[in-house]
Design an enzyme around this catalytic site. Structure first.
Site, PDB file in Angstrom:
ATOM      1  N   CYS A  88      -6.222   1.035   4.951  1.00 32.51           N
ATOM      2  CA  CYS A  88      -6.627  -0.338   5.267  1.00 32.51           C
ATOM      3  C   CYS A  88      -6.141  -0.723   6.668  1.00 32.51           C
ATOM      4  O   CYS A  88      -5.320  -0.033   7.288  1.00 32.51           O
ATOM      5  CB  CYS A  88      -6.079  -1.308   4.220  1.00 32.51           C
ATOM      6  SG  CYS A  88      -4.346  -1.727   4.450  1.00 32.51           S
ATOM      7  N   CYS A 142       0.829  -1.209   0.000  1.00 30.79           N
ATOM      8  CA  CYS A 142       0.000   0.000   0.000  1.00 30.79           C
ATOM      9  C   CYS A 142       0.868   1.266   0.000  1.00 30.79           C
ATOM     10  O   CYS A 142       2.032   1.254   0.434  1.00 30.79           O
ATOM     11  CB  CYS A 142      -0.884   0.029   1.234  1.00 30.79           C
ATOM     12  SG  CYS A 142      -2.181  -1.207   1.264  1.00 30.79           S
ATOM     13  N   GLU A 144       0.655   3.911   1.892  1.00 32.93           N
ATOM     14  CA  GLU A 144       1.047   4.398   3.218  1.00 32.93           C
ATOM     15  C   GLU A 144       2.310   3.692   3.696  1.00 32.93           C
ATOM     16  O   GLU A 144       3.226   4.312   4.254  1.00 32.93           O
ATOM     17  CB  GLU A 144      -0.077   4.152   4.238  1.00 32.93           C
ATOM     18  CG  GLU A 144      -1.377   4.861   3.918  1.00 32.93           C
ATOM     19  CD  GLU A 144      -2.338   4.028   3.076  1.00 32.93           C
ATOM     20  OE1 GLU A 144      -1.878   3.325   2.156  1.00 32.93           O
ATOM     21  OE2 GLU A 144      -3.541   4.086   3.348  1.00 32.93           O
TER      22      GLU A 144
END
Ligand code: THU
Length: 129
Positions: free
Chosen positions: A84, A53, A55
């Site tokens: 998430c 992801c 992040e």
């Protein structure tokens, strides 16, 4: 560093997403106490579960550069989606309770923080550290 700089950094990072399977592009930018901004985007894989992801890409890049203290995280998605669960855990581990801005592609923002996204977090305290 202004608020706008870090939001623009997340939106810019989103344009570099490698999202050929989902076509769901995500960008992230994390600000450090030292005044720097690190960017990340999601990086997908034909073996889907290997996807990283945005992040975590941003945070791991910053950690690898030697950073340890983070002051703000911005996440950019098409529709203003939230991080998430896996990223919430990693954000808590590396950033503690920090402000998080979520921005969509129209520039609409919403503000939250890691303690709100991950209440009752599991962390080093449970390990007695
Ligand atoms: N994704 C992120 O980059 N961050 C999140 O917090 C949610 C999901 C990515 C992973 C995958 O590449 C795509 O969005 C669709 O799940």
């Amino acid at each position: 560093m202004t608020q706008m700089n870090i939001i623009e950094a997340a939106l810019e990072a989103r344009t570099r997403a490698y999202a050929k399977y989902s076509n769901f592009k995500v960008g992230a930018a994390v600000a450090t106490r030292s005044g720097k901004i690190y960017q990340g985007c999601n990086v997908e894989n034909a073996s889907y579960s290997l996807t990283l992801c945005a992040e975590r890409t941003a945070l791991f890049t910053a950690i690898a550069a030697g950073e340890r203290h983070f002051t703000q995280l911005v996440v950019a998605t098409e529709n203003g989606a939230s991080p998430c669960g896996a990223c919430r855990q990693v954000i808590w581990e590396l950033c503690g309770d920090i402000p998080i801005t979520i921005v969509d592609i129209n520039g609409k923002t919403s503000e939250t923080r890691s303690s709100e996204l991950l209440p009752a977090a599991f962390d080093e305290r449970e390990l007695g550290i």
